[in-house]
Structures are given as structure tokens and as C-alpha cells.
Design an enzyme around this catalytic site. Sequence first.
Site, PDB file in Angstrom:
ATOM      1  N   CYS A 270       0.844  -1.272   0.023  1.00 24.38           N
ATOM      2  CA  CYS A 270      -0.093   0.085   0.078  1.00 24.38           C
ATOM      3  C   CYS A 270       0.664   1.382   0.093  1.00 24.38           C
ATOM      4  CB  CYS A 270      -0.872  -0.093   1.218  1.00 24.38           C
ATOM      5  SG  CYS A 270      -2.124  -1.521   1.214  1.00 24.38           S
TER       6      CYS A 270
HETATM    7  N1  LIG Z   1      -2.525  -5.741   1.751  1.00 21.45           N
HETATM    8  C1  LIG Z   1      -3.129  -4.919   2.566  1.00 21.45           C
HETATM    9  O1  LIG Z   1      -2.727  -4.413   3.642  1.00 21.45           O
HETATM   10  C2  LIG Z   1      -4.018  -3.926   1.812  1.00 21.45           C
HETATM   11  C3  LIG Z   1      -4.721  -3.100   2.843  1.00 21.45           C
HETATM   12  C4  LIG Z   1      -5.700  -2.063   2.197  1.00 21.45           C
HETATM   13  C5  LIG Z   1      -6.005  -2.421   0.731  1.00 21.45           C
HETATM   14  N2  LIG Z   1      -5.210  -2.972   0.158  1.00 21.45           N
HETATM   15  C6  LIG Z   1      -5.555  -3.051  -1.421  1.00 21.45           C
HETATM   16  O2  LIG Z   1      -6.624  -4.272  -1.856  1.00 21.45           O
HETATM   17  C7  LIG Z   1      -6.168  -4.908  -3.211  1.00 21.45           C
HETATM   18  C8  LIG Z   1      -6.066  -6.584  -2.901  1.00 21.45           C
HETATM   19  O3  LIG Z   1      -4.467  -6.316  -2.157  1.00 21.45           O
HETATM   20  P1  LIG Z   1      -3.986  -7.763  -1.347  1.00 21.45           P
HETATM   21  O4  LIG Z   1      -2.957  -7.329  -0.117  1.00 21.45           O
HETATM   22  O5  LIG Z   1      -5.287  -8.346  -1.031  1.00 21.45           O
HETATM   23  O6  LIG Z   1      -3.395  -8.641  -2.317  1.00 21.45           O
HETATM   24  P2  LIG Z   1      -2.899 -10.189  -2.397  1.00 21.45           P
HETATM   25  O7  LIG Z   1      -2.052 -10.291  -3.554  1.00 21.45           O
HETATM   26  O8  LIG Z   1      -2.989 -10.714  -1.043  1.00 21.45           O
HETATM   27  O9  LIG Z   1      -4.221 -10.818  -2.937  1.00 21.45           O
HETATM   28  C9  LIG Z   1      -4.970 -10.873  -4.257  1.00 21.45           C
HETATM   29  C10 LIG Z   1      -5.595 -12.090  -4.721  1.00 21.45           C
HETATM   30  O10 LIG Z   1      -6.184 -11.880  -6.010  1.00 21.45           O
HETATM   31  C11 LIG Z   1      -5.774 -13.013  -6.722  1.00 21.45           C
HETATM   32  N3  LIG Z   1      -6.109 -12.519  -8.192  1.00 21.45           N
HETATM   33  C12 LIG Z   1      -5.307 -11.684  -8.935  1.00 21.45           C
HETATM   34  N4  LIG Z   1      -6.132 -11.610 -10.112  1.00 21.45           N
HETATM   35  C13 LIG Z   1      -7.169 -12.182 -10.106  1.00 21.45           C
HETATM   36  C14 LIG Z   1      -8.245 -12.276 -10.950  1.00 21.45           C
HETATM   37  N5  LIG Z   1      -8.232 -11.858 -12.047  1.00 21.45           N
HETATM   38  N6  LIG Z   1      -9.346 -13.168 -10.561  1.00 21.45           N
HETATM   39  C15 LIG Z   1      -9.400 -13.574  -9.415  1.00 21.45           C
HETATM   40  N7  LIG Z   1      -8.445 -13.692  -8.381  1.00 21.45           N
HETATM   41  C16 LIG Z   1      -7.380 -12.836  -9.003  1.00 21.45           C
HETATM   42  C17 LIG Z   1      -4.434 -13.315  -6.470  1.00 21.45           C
HETATM   43  O11 LIG Z   1      -4.351 -14.579  -6.863  1.00 21.45           O
HETATM   44  C18 LIG Z   1      -4.593 -12.929  -4.929  1.00 21.45           C
HETATM   45  O12 LIG Z   1      -4.667 -14.338  -4.339  1.00 21.45           O
HETATM   46  C19 LIG Z   1      -4.958  -4.219  -3.787  1.00 21.45           C
HETATM   47  O13 LIG Z   1      -5.578  -3.067  -4.294  1.00 21.45           O
HETATM   48  C20 LIG Z   1      -4.391  -3.333  -2.125  1.00 21.45           C
HETATM   49  O14 LIG Z   1      -3.860  -2.110  -2.819  1.00 21.45           O
HETATM   50  C21 LIG Z   1      -4.443  -3.989   0.486  1.00 21.45           C
END
Ligand SMILES: NC(=O)c1ccc[n+]([C@@H]2O[C@H](COP(=O)([O-])OP(=O)(O)OC[C@H]3O[C@@H](n4cnc5c(N)ncnc54)[C@H](O)[C@@H]3O)[C@@H](O)[C@H]2O)c1
Length: 433
Positions: A270
Site C-alpha cells: 500500500c
Molecule cells: N494488503 C493490505 O494491507 C491492503 C490494505 C488495504 C487495501 N489493499 C488493497 O487491496 C487490494 C488487494 O490487495 P491484497 O493485499 O489483498 O493482494 P493479495 O495479492 O494478497 O491478494 C490478491 C489475490 O487476488 C488474486 N487474483 C489476482 N487476479 C485475479 C483475478 N483476475 N481473478 C481472481 N483472483 C485474482 C491473487 O491470486 C491473490 O490471491 C490491492 O488493491 C491493495 O492495494 C491492501
Amino acid sequence: MRLSDKIRNHSARVAVIGQGYVGLPLAIEFAKVGFPVTGIDLDEEKVAALNKGESYIPDVESRTVRHLIEDGRYRATNDMSVLAESEAIIICVPTPLRKSKDPDISFVMASSNEAKKHLHPGVLVILESTTYPGTTKEVLLPMFEESGLKVGRDFFLAFSPERIDPGNVQFKVKDIPKVVGGITSECSWMAALLYGQIVSRVHEVSSPTVAELAKLYENTFRSVNIALANEFALMCRHLDTSVWEVIDAAATKPFGFMPFSPGPGIGGHCIPIDPIYLSWKLRLTGYEARFIALADDINRSMPRYVTELLIDGLNNRGKCLKGANILVLGVAYKRGVGDVRESPAIDVITEMQRKGAKVCYADPFVPSLAHEGLDVQRVEVNAEVLRKCDAAIILTDHREFDYHTIIQQADLIIDARNATRGMTIPENKVIRL
Ligand SMILES: NC(=O)c1ccc[n+]([C@@H]2O[C@H](COP(=O)([O-])OP(=O)(O)OC[C@H]3O[C@@H](n4cnc5c(N)ncnc54)[C@H](O)[C@@H]3O)[C@@H](O)[C@H]2O)c1
């Protein structure tokens, strides 16, 4: 039955696309209150693990997943056709940067395309992935309306940023207020109704763009304030003063000040990334986001600065970094998690190896760094390992480390997190930021 009634009685079928740090805890929260939830992920290993009741996210307990699967309230799949019968679709896929530092919304596009293929009357679609302002209205809305369905009448579309803080035991999904911005007031209302079932407070805003910007403001605020703390660390070194003592003193002010800590740099999915989404969008309008650029510059300079502190410490002992044995303590981007995405430890290790150091690392949450393209051995911290290294460098202040033993046994310690604060330390043994 109308969607609003199905949401109220928790019978609406919820699909969460992306079962990572954000999507899995969210899906589980909806399942816990009784919604039938499908977690969709392209990663077959994740899907298989989840269907066996194994969670890979520390904030979600495996026994909770198992219990919900047994109860028929949660299942995982990589089959997008479930979207056809889903009544609420929430998109939680990654939004990284490209090598060129431009936003990469290809994951959002791919999952939205799937949602579009299965779009049907009455469905609610919410984007949660952090993204640049305008994504929901300028990119997703035209894509969905190509289906012939009209937003606000036939389907509902909203943006609601995820604000979860992985590893935070005080504030979990249900404790964090949700900001919701729909394309129309009906969209906002429907999305707020859904989130209202799992969180105690929903804050509605007038558009998806406001909600997108609110998230970017939150994370830019963190990036800028961390950068200020980092620059204070650099300034205090010039003035031969402890930045930590300065921050502790300033933090006694009961209003108008919020303490941030300097460190070896910023990491995670992030803080290093989200502000760049905003500055990219602004550049398209001819505006240069100066705070974001400066904060990014300072934060990204910290791994090199930490390496310089190490070189100075070795130099004072008549040693050089080339050929030195360096033990890195903590490689995750923050305490208590195993996430190494964008971790400053990657940069510090790369820099030390480039200069000829022999590096090994210890981190109770990170079994290997091979997937980061690093050839660095993992070791268990013990007295012998500590005695053998020329320096130990604390990059993540995990609670699991025994700092007393580290101080007793290591000859030189670079403490980039002030993990050794308040401990009795022989002179010249610890170099802090
Ligand atoms: N990690 C954090 O602390 C956090 C906090 C707030 C917001 N975010 C935001 O949330 C979003 C997700 O982050 P995250 O940390 O959960 O990512 P992550 O990588 O942990 O998880 C994302 C998941 O999406 C899956 N994926 C990718 N493309 C896909 C598709 N087309 N169809 C289905 N699944 C698919 C991946 O395999 C993965 O398991 C990002 O935009 C991030 O900026 C993250």
C-alpha cells in the site's frame, strides 16, 4: 425477493474476487454473519488450501474457515461462472505498479471483465482494490454498461476502499468504518446496506471518486509523515542527537501531533504504491504532486542510508563490508507479518550483496526469499550465529526476537527500528537511526 431484502436477511449470495490479505478476511466476515459466500481466486493452490480449511492469512484462523465450510457458508473456487448467480460481487485483486511506475490495473480489468460477462439485473458490484481516482466511473462503468444494463436501475456499482491493517489485532474488518461511494445514490445506498451487515459504521460519500481519493489521502498521509520522520532521523544524525528521544518528547503533546517512526524504508502493497497511483493520475491533468514525489524520494533513500550506517560501524572496527558476515534480523515489511512485498529489507540485502557482503537472514514469518529473486540463506537466531556475524542489522522489529541475547552476543548491531530501546547496551555496540 428484492436485493435489499436479501441483504437484510443475509441470504444474498456474495462473491469476493481475490482471496488475499484483503479479500479473504472480508469474505469470511460476510460468511460469519450468515451470507452464502464464494471466494474466487485464480491461484489454484490457494483455492485448494481454503477448501481444505487451511488459511494462509494470519488474521484468519483456519478453524474459522473449516467451520464455515462445514456449515456451507463459505467455499473457494477459480470458476468465474459462479458470478452469474452472485447477487453482490466485491473485487479485491492486486493493484501494483508497472516497472515504469505506472499503475497496473490489469487485475482489476480482468476481474471486472468476468463480472461484466455475468452481469445480470439486480446485481451489486463493488470495487475495493486501491486505485487511481476515476477508475470506477471512467473505466468500470462504461465497461459494465456495454452489457445494455443501466446503472442505478438494473445494477449497482460502487467503490469502497479496504482499510484493513494486516496483523492489527485491535482493528479487524468489522471494527473499521467503511467509506462507500456509489455511481448513483441508489448504488451508494445498496453498498452501504451490504457493509452495514458486517461493520458498525458506514460513511457514505457523494461519488466513487471521493471514496477512491479518501483512501489515497489516508495512505499519502502515512507516506508523507513517515518520510518526515525519516528526514528527521537524517537531520538528527547531523546534529548528533537521538531522533527517537526527540519524537518521544514531541509525542507528549496531547493535541496537534501524531508520532510516526523512522525506519529502513517503507514496504507492503500500500504505502509505497498507492500515492504513486494518485500522482500518476494528476500528471495526466498537468499537475505535479510534489509532496508525494518528495516523500517517495526520502523513503526510498532509507535502505541505502541504513547500509551506510552499517559501513560506518564496520569501519570503526577496522572492517569493511566486502566479505563481512551480516545477519539481517527481520525481512518482512513490518512487525508480525510474513509479507515481503516492497520490503526495504530486499533493497538493503541487495545493496549489501552488491558490495560483497555475505548475508544471511532470520525471520520467524518468512521461510524463504527465493521468490524475491534473492540468494540468501535463512538461519535461526542463536548465540553462535550472532557471535559469528560481523554485524546484525535489525530491519523488522518482530516481537519473537530475543533482543537481550542479540545485544549480548553480536559485536555490532544496526538497529533501524529502535527495537533495543531502553536496554542496557555497552558503548559503541548499537547504531540506531
Ligand atoms: N494488503 C493490505 O494491507 C491492503 C490494505 C488495504 C487495501 N489493499 C488493497 O487491496 C487490494 C488487494 O490487495 P491484497 O493485499 O489483498 O493482494 P493479495 O495479492 O494478497 O491478494 C490478491 C489475490 O487476488 C488474486 N487474483 C489476482 N487476479 C485475479 C483475478 N483476475 N481473478 C481472481 N483472483 C485474482 C491473487 O491470486 C491473490 O490471491 C490491492 O488493491 C491493495 O492495494 C491492501
